[in-house]
Structures are given as structure tokens and as C-alpha cells.
Design a protein around this motif. Sequence first.
Motif, mmCIF file in Angstrom:
data_model
loop_
_atom_site.group_PDB
_atom_site.id
_atom_site.type_symbol
_atom_site.label_atom_id
_atom_site.label_comp_id
_atom_site.label_asym_id
_atom_site.label_seq_id
_atom_site.Cartn_x
_atom_site.Cartn_y
_atom_site.Cartn_z
ATOM 1 N N HIS A 295 0.843 -1.199 0.000
ATOM 2 C CA HIS A 295 0.000 0.000 0.000
ATOM 3 C C HIS A 295 0.885 1.258 0.000
ATOM 4 O O HIS A 295 0.671 2.190 -0.784
ATOM 5 N N GLU A 296 1.891 1.266 0.856
ATOM 6 C CA GLU A 296 2.779 2.442 0.911
ATOM 7 C C GLU A 296 3.605 2.590 -0.368
ATOM 8 O O GLU A 296 3.869 3.703 -0.827
ATOM 9 N N HIS A 299 1.818 4.525 -2.838
ATOM 10 C CA HIS A 299 1.949 5.975 -2.633
ATOM 11 C C HIS A 299 3.272 6.502 -3.211
ATOM 12 O O HIS A 299 3.323 7.595 -3.762
ATOM 13 N N GLU A 330 -6.068 6.757 -1.472
ATOM 14 C CA GLU A 330 -5.920 5.685 -0.481
ATOM 15 C C GLU A 330 -6.581 4.396 -0.964
ATOM 16 O O GLU A 330 -6.000 3.314 -0.870
ATOM 17 N N TYR A 355 -8.614 1.015 3.740
ATOM 18 C CA TYR A 355 -9.613 2.083 3.807
ATOM 19 C C TYR A 355 -11.024 1.620 3.477
ATOM 20 O O TYR A 355 -11.886 2.422 3.161
HETATM 21 ZN ZN LIG Z 1 -2.109 5.254 2.456
#
Ligand SMILES: [Zn+2]
Length: 379
Positions: A295-296, A299, A330, A355
Motif C-alpha cells: 500500500h505504501e 503511494h 488511499e 480504507y
Molecule cells: Zn495510504
Amino acid sequence: MNDRQPRAAHAIACDPSTPLQVLVDLAAQRWDLHGIIAANPAASPELIRWIRGVNPTLSTGRAPGHQPAPSAAGRALAPAAAPHVPRRSRGVGGWLAGCGCLAIVAIVAVVVFAGFGALLFSGGDETGGLSSAATPDAAPTADSEIDTQRALYADERAKIDELSLEFEESPVAWLVADFEWLFRQDEKIADPNLLEYTAQTLAAQAKTFREGLEVSVAEAQARRVNTSGLVTESIVDTAGKGFLDVQWDAATACTADDREDWRTTGCITKEDSLTVHLLPESELGEWSSKFTVVHELAHVYQRADNASVFDYRGEYNDLLAQGLFQGSAEAMADCYALTYYGEWSLTNGDTTTGYGYVCDENERSAIRTWASNMNAPMQ
Ligand SMILES: [Zn+2]
């Protein structure tokens, strides 16, 4: 062709399906690609004329609009230029390496102007957008100092290109250094009205840029080895080819989640896009660790996407604007992780991560394309 990596600039310049406006923008940014752009069948006669005007010694192999080309002045002066002209076989990250469409040697635009550039400009009728740079009589001594600084700059630039090979396939290439700034420097050093002091400054700045890049590359080479033995480190090392770091300090480095019963499992900070902060694996458990790190990473790729100099491709912001991933960066990062692992739930055992939105087949297809454009790993 939707690739947003630095090396793709070269592919874009070659590609006959590249839109004209993109070629025009690229030509304005990347003088080292002028030969390739001018040889592209999609280049308009106006664009080719402009390139020939600003880059008169370039042999493009294609006349603008099949007109007799270029000016006699350009040709007559070209041989005189040769001794001053450092030739490059490739641009940043091998951007000029091996394009099927050309047998062209790109000439650093810089050099074209050295000394006699002003003369060409004042007499040329094909200078297009960069018309009439009337700087007639610089003193010969000043010219030679400017030539020297331009040669130093070209030297540094060649070293930067060489170093850039280290991350040319990396999804984070645009985050490693500020290449947009560097391309602007390339334009400045090519300015026919260049002043001696500016030339010195540009050469010195290129040296500093190269030295910084050397540090980044050395650090990356050291970091490619998984020193912790942790799965999250191996995922980050693979994804960033050593240019990404991972720290298990999310508890202090990240802003706390203000939702009740939730805690922040990872982040990248505003200041540093190349370090992923996570909670320790022992604390998070395997599933949450693996999900959070990917997930990071999404980003990180989003930031690399934003940092890319080329703005015509399918940016993630466009995907969000289309309403994919609920319009949320997100949810998109969750979708990247879900697609990466082929998972259809954010819950594993008694832990729920992310999320709250599980993306659908259509969104996964979009994220695969985006990942491929970014050179981001996808399983
Ligand atoms: Zn995030």
C-alpha cells in the motif's frame, strides 16, 4: 509507449504514434533528442524547421516538408563546429540508447551554440520559436571561457547519464533526483546569450548534481542487499532497486490515525518520498505487514507519477478523476495491494487493513496498466 520512466523519453521521441503536441513539448525540453524527434514521421514540418533552426548542425535525415534544407550557413558552419562538439550516445539513463528509428547522433545542443551560435541565429530564417538571438560580439576570451564551462557541463552531464543507468528501470527514477530541474539547466546552458558567470554557475551546479547522484547510487547499491532478513525489506528492495529505504518506525514517524480502534501501520512522509515507514513486523503480523508495505509503495509510485516530467500519459490523478477507486488515492493504494496479492478482502483473521473499499475487476485492470506504465512491480 505509456511508460513514464526517464528512459521512455527516448521511446516517445521515436514513436510515430506520439501526438504532435507531445513531440513539440519534448523538443522544447530535450534538445538532446532533437535528432530523433526530427526523424519521427509524426513531427510536423514546422517542428522540424524549428529544430533545424535551433540546432543547425543536426543531421536529421529528413527535410522539413521535404523542402530543400537547411540553410547554407548552417551547413557551412557545421564542420567548424565539430571539434567543439561532444557527441553523446545516450541521454539520461540511456534515453538515447538503441532506437530502431534512427541512425542519428544526438549532439548536445549546448555546443551548437558555442562561439558562433549567435551568428547562426542572427542570420537564420529558420529559427522559429527561438528567433533572433542577437548577441553579436562577445569578446573572444569570454567565448573561450564559456566554451570551457560548456565542456565541463557536458562532461558532468555524461557522468549523470551514466549514473542514471542504475535506476532506468526503476519505478522511482523520477524521485531519485530532480531531473525536471536538470532539463531546465540543459536549456540554459544552450542559451546563445549565455553569460560567462552563468556558464560557470551551471557547470558548478551540474557537478553538485552529479555528486549527489553518486551518493544516491552508492547508497542504493549498498541497500539492495536485504540486511534485516524481513519480508517487508525484501519487497521494498525489489520494488525500488535499492533506491527505496524501509524503516520500522511508523509509531514515531507517522501521524496517528484519528479513527477510533485504528492505528497507523505505515506511511511515507511529506519530506521524504523514498523511505517507507512501517510498524515492526512482529507487531503487525505477516498479513498486515505485507499489505501495508505494498500500500505504501503505491503511494511512492503515485509521487513518482506526479514527479514525472511528461504529463500526457495516464496519470493516476486522471484515474481518480474518472471516479475509479472512489476517487481516492488511499483506495487506489489499497487496490494496488489487493491486486498485487490477488486478494478480494481487506480482512485477514481478526485484522482489517486499509480504507474499506475492495476494488473491482475493472479497477484492477486500470491499476495493472498504471503499474506497467510506471514499471511498478505487479504479481
Ligand atoms: Zn495510504
